[in-house]
Design an enzyme around this catalytic site. Structure first.
Site, PDB file in Angstrom:
ATOM      1  CG  ASN A 162       0.291   1.236   4.752  1.00  0.00           C
ATOM      2  OD1 ASN A 162      -0.133   1.935   5.666  1.00  0.00           O
ATOM      3  ND2 ASN A 162       0.051   1.539   3.461  1.00  0.00           N
ATOM      4  N   GLY A 190       0.833  -1.203   0.000  1.00  0.00           N
ATOM      5  CA  GLY A 190       0.000   0.000   0.000  1.00  0.00           C
ATOM      6  C   GLY A 190       0.862   1.246   0.000  1.00  0.00           C
ATOM      7  CE  LYS A 197      -6.333  -1.943   9.179  1.00  0.00           C
ATOM      8  NZ  LYS A 197      -4.979  -1.887   8.622  1.00  0.00           N
ATOM      9  CB  ILE A 231      -4.169   9.327   9.587  1.00  0.00           C
ATOM     10  CG1 ILE A 231      -3.658   8.512  10.789  1.00  0.00           C
ATOM     11  CG2 ILE A 231      -3.007   9.964   8.803  1.00  0.00           C
ATOM     12  CD1 ILE A 231      -2.899   9.283  11.839  1.00  0.00           C
ATOM     13  CB  VAL A 267      -1.943  -7.597  -0.592  1.00  0.00           C
ATOM     14  CG1 VAL A 267      -0.782  -6.628  -0.651  1.00  0.00           C
ATOM     15  CG2 VAL A 267      -3.235  -6.910  -0.178  1.00  0.00           C
ATOM     16  CB  SER A 315      -6.838   0.667  12.897  1.00  0.00           C
ATOM     17  OG  SER A 315      -7.727   1.740  13.142  1.00  0.00           O
ATOM     18  CE1 TYR A 340      -9.638  -0.242   8.204  1.00  0.00           C
ATOM     19  CE2 TYR A 340     -10.195   0.557  10.391  1.00  0.00           C
ATOM     20  CZ  TYR A 340      -9.321   0.517   9.321  1.00  0.00           C
ATOM     21  OH  TYR A 340      -8.140   1.211   9.374  1.00  0.00           O
TER      22      TYR A 340
HETATM   23  P1  NDP Z   1      -5.123   5.050   1.510  1.00  0.00           P
HETATM   24  O1  NDP Z   1      -6.443   4.629   0.954  1.00  0.00           O
HETATM   25  O2  NDP Z   1      -4.661   6.440   1.297  1.00  0.00           O
HETATM   26  O3  NDP Z   1      -4.011   4.023   1.044  1.00  0.00           O
HETATM   27  C1  NDP Z   1      -4.257   2.628   1.031  1.00  0.00           C
HETATM   28  C2  NDP Z   1      -3.137   1.955   0.283  1.00  0.00           C
HETATM   29  O4  NDP Z   1      -3.417   0.551   0.212  1.00  0.00           O
HETATM   30  C3  NDP Z   1      -3.001   2.473  -1.135  1.00  0.00           C
HETATM   31  O5  NDP Z   1      -1.634   2.562  -1.431  1.00  0.00           O
HETATM   32  C4  NDP Z   1      -3.664   1.382  -1.966  1.00  0.00           C
HETATM   33  O6  NDP Z   1      -3.045   1.381  -3.242  1.00  0.00           O
HETATM   34  C5  NDP Z   1      -3.285   0.148  -1.155  1.00  0.00           C
HETATM   35  N1  NDP Z   1      -4.162  -1.004  -1.395  1.00  0.00           N
HETATM   36  C6  NDP Z   1      -5.489  -1.093  -1.218  1.00  0.00           C
HETATM   37  N2  NDP Z   1      -5.932  -2.303  -1.582  1.00  0.00           N
HETATM   38  C7  NDP Z   1      -4.848  -3.005  -1.999  1.00  0.00           C
HETATM   39  C8  NDP Z   1      -4.649  -4.307  -2.494  1.00  0.00           C
HETATM   40  N3  NDP Z   1      -5.666  -5.156  -2.663  1.00  0.00           N
HETATM   41  N4  NDP Z   1      -3.396  -4.698  -2.829  1.00  0.00           N
HETATM   42  C9  NDP Z   1      -2.356  -3.851  -2.680  1.00  0.00           C
HETATM   43  N5  NDP Z   1      -2.470  -2.603  -2.208  1.00  0.00           N
HETATM   44  C10 NDP Z   1      -3.710  -2.183  -1.869  1.00  0.00           C
HETATM   45  O7  NDP Z   1      -5.245   4.714   3.078  1.00  0.00           O
HETATM   46  P2  NDP Z   1      -4.382   5.142   4.355  1.00  0.00           P
HETATM   47  O8  NDP Z   1      -3.055   5.627   3.954  1.00  0.00           O
HETATM   48  O9  NDP Z   1      -5.240   5.980   5.197  1.00  0.00           O
HETATM   49  O10 NDP Z   1      -4.281   3.723   5.077  1.00  0.00           O
HETATM   50  C11 NDP Z   1      -3.106   2.974   5.159  1.00  0.00           C
HETATM   51  C12 NDP Z   1      -3.267   1.977   6.299  1.00  0.00           C
HETATM   52  O11 NDP Z   1      -3.460   2.678   7.524  1.00  0.00           O
HETATM   53  C13 NDP Z   1      -4.468   1.052   6.127  1.00  0.00           C
HETATM   54  O12 NDP Z   1      -4.135  -0.247   6.545  1.00  0.00           O
HETATM   55  C14 NDP Z   1      -5.494   1.650   7.068  1.00  0.00           C
HETATM   56  O13 NDP Z   1      -6.402   0.706   7.534  1.00  0.00           O
HETATM   57  C15 NDP Z   1      -4.604   2.177   8.182  1.00  0.00           C
HETATM   58  N6  NDP Z   1      -5.229   3.215   9.003  1.00  0.00           N
HETATM   59  C16 NDP Z   1      -5.602   4.427   8.443  1.00  0.00           C
HETATM   60  C17 NDP Z   1      -6.215   5.391   9.244  1.00  0.00           C
HETATM   61  C18 NDP Z   1      -6.657   6.720   8.706  1.00  0.00           C
HETATM   62  O14 NDP Z   1      -7.316   7.458   9.473  1.00  0.00           O
HETATM   63  N7  NDP Z   1      -6.355   7.086   7.492  1.00  0.00           N
HETATM   64  C19 NDP Z   1      -6.460   5.137  10.685  1.00  0.00           C
HETATM   65  C20 NDP Z   1      -6.000   3.863  11.139  1.00  0.00           C
HETATM   66  C21 NDP Z   1      -5.407   2.936  10.324  1.00  0.00           C
HETATM   67  P3  NDP Z   1      -3.719   0.913  -4.612  1.00  0.00           P
HETATM   68  O15 NDP Z   1      -5.110   1.457  -4.625  1.00  0.00           O
HETATM   69  O16 NDP Z   1      -2.798   1.506  -5.637  1.00  0.00           O
HETATM   70  O17 NDP Z   1      -3.669  -0.581  -4.582  1.00  0.00           O
END
Ligand code: NDP
Length: 254
Positions: free
Chosen positions: A93, A16, A162, A191, A67, A145, A158
């Protein structure tokens, strides 16, 4: 405190890595000197993060991979090993969320959340672990999370994914310690500036959330990435099986 260059000669794999928190983690680990494999589905976004790393003088590798596809994950990890070397750091991530009251969800959504957030994490961990075991060293940093620690309305499944990731991380920490591999979790609170929940935090909702946070602001991807940098540093050498909330004091779990 992690120092620039502390990770030089090390390889990191960040799932991610194309957006939000993952992108910030890729940049942080590259600034600390690691060669970073940036893994996600969207090729253009992955390539963009690699260019950002290279623009700062770092080394990155674009790895387009879903993934949830185990065969693709094993092929991608093999490619990282050939092109960069065995990852010393794995950051799990990649994650998705769909905020909706439980009664309004359906089986297809439950399965999608479990598939990406839990099975995807297992798949990448399972593909990387034997390589780390062979090297007798490694570091896994899993992005859990706060929601999985305390529960969130509108986030029922969700939260389960987590919590599962964080419980599994503790069991892995116990299994892998004998191989010199440590496993820790970072549990972000709310975040902003990510694709995951930006729409949700926009306007009044974001303000309400920020007012609930003792430090009176939502977190940034960099707030999380810096703590990942700490877990990746020598200063964290005696830590394994831990979960650290990065949430401005929102939960304060003992
Ligand atoms: P974003 O949606 O901004 O980023 C998510 C990332 O995961 C992207 O890079 C996306 O890339 C990738 N992704 C999603 N599905 C897949 C897949 N099937 N295979 C590979 N990559 C995948 O989210 P955040 O940055 O906010 O979240 C990142 C992590 O932090 C997550 O695990 C989230 O649960 C956790 N989190 C976030 C919070 C928040 O408030 N934002 C709070 C707590 C935890 P692409 O679409 O190119 O595949």
């Amino acid at each position: 405190m992690s120092d620039a260059g502390e990770l030089s000669g090390r390889v990191a794999l960040v799932t991610g890595g194309s957006a939000g928190i993952g992108r910030a983690i890729c940049l942080k680990l590259a600034r600390l000197g690691a060669a970073v494999a940036v893994m996600a589905r969207r090729e253009s976004a992955v390539v963009k993060v690699v260019s950002e790393i290279e623009a700062e003088g770092g080394k990155g590798l674009a790895v387009v991979c879903d993934v949830t596809d185990y065969a693709a994950v094993t092929a991608a990890v093999d490619r990282v090993v050939v092109e960069l070397g065995v990852p010393y750091i794995l950051v799990n991530n990649a994650g998705i969320d769909v905020v909706r009251m439980f009664v309004d969800t359906d089986e297809a959504l439950w399965r999608r959340l479990v598939d990406v957030n839990y099975i995807g994490f297992l798949a990448v961990t399972h593909a990387v672990a034997p390589k780390m075991i062979e090297k007798k060293s490694g570091l896994m940093i899993n992005i859990g999370s706060d929601a999985g620690r305390v529960g969130n309305p509108g986030d029922v499944v969700y939260c389960g994914t987590k919590a599962a990731m964080m419980a599994t991380s503790k069991a892995l920490a116990r299994e892998f310690a004998r191989y010199g591999i440590r496993v820790n979790c970072v549990a972000p609170g709310p975040i902003r500036d990510t694709e995951l929940l930006d729409a949700f935090y926009e306007g009044e909702m974001g303000e309400k959330m920020a007012n609930m946070v003792p430090l009176r602001r939502l977190g940034t991807p960099e707030d999380v990435a810096d703590v990942v940098g700490f877990f990746a540093s020598e200063d964290a050498r005696y830590l394994t099986g831990q979960i650290l909330s990065v949430d401005g004091g929102l939960t304060m779990i003992s």
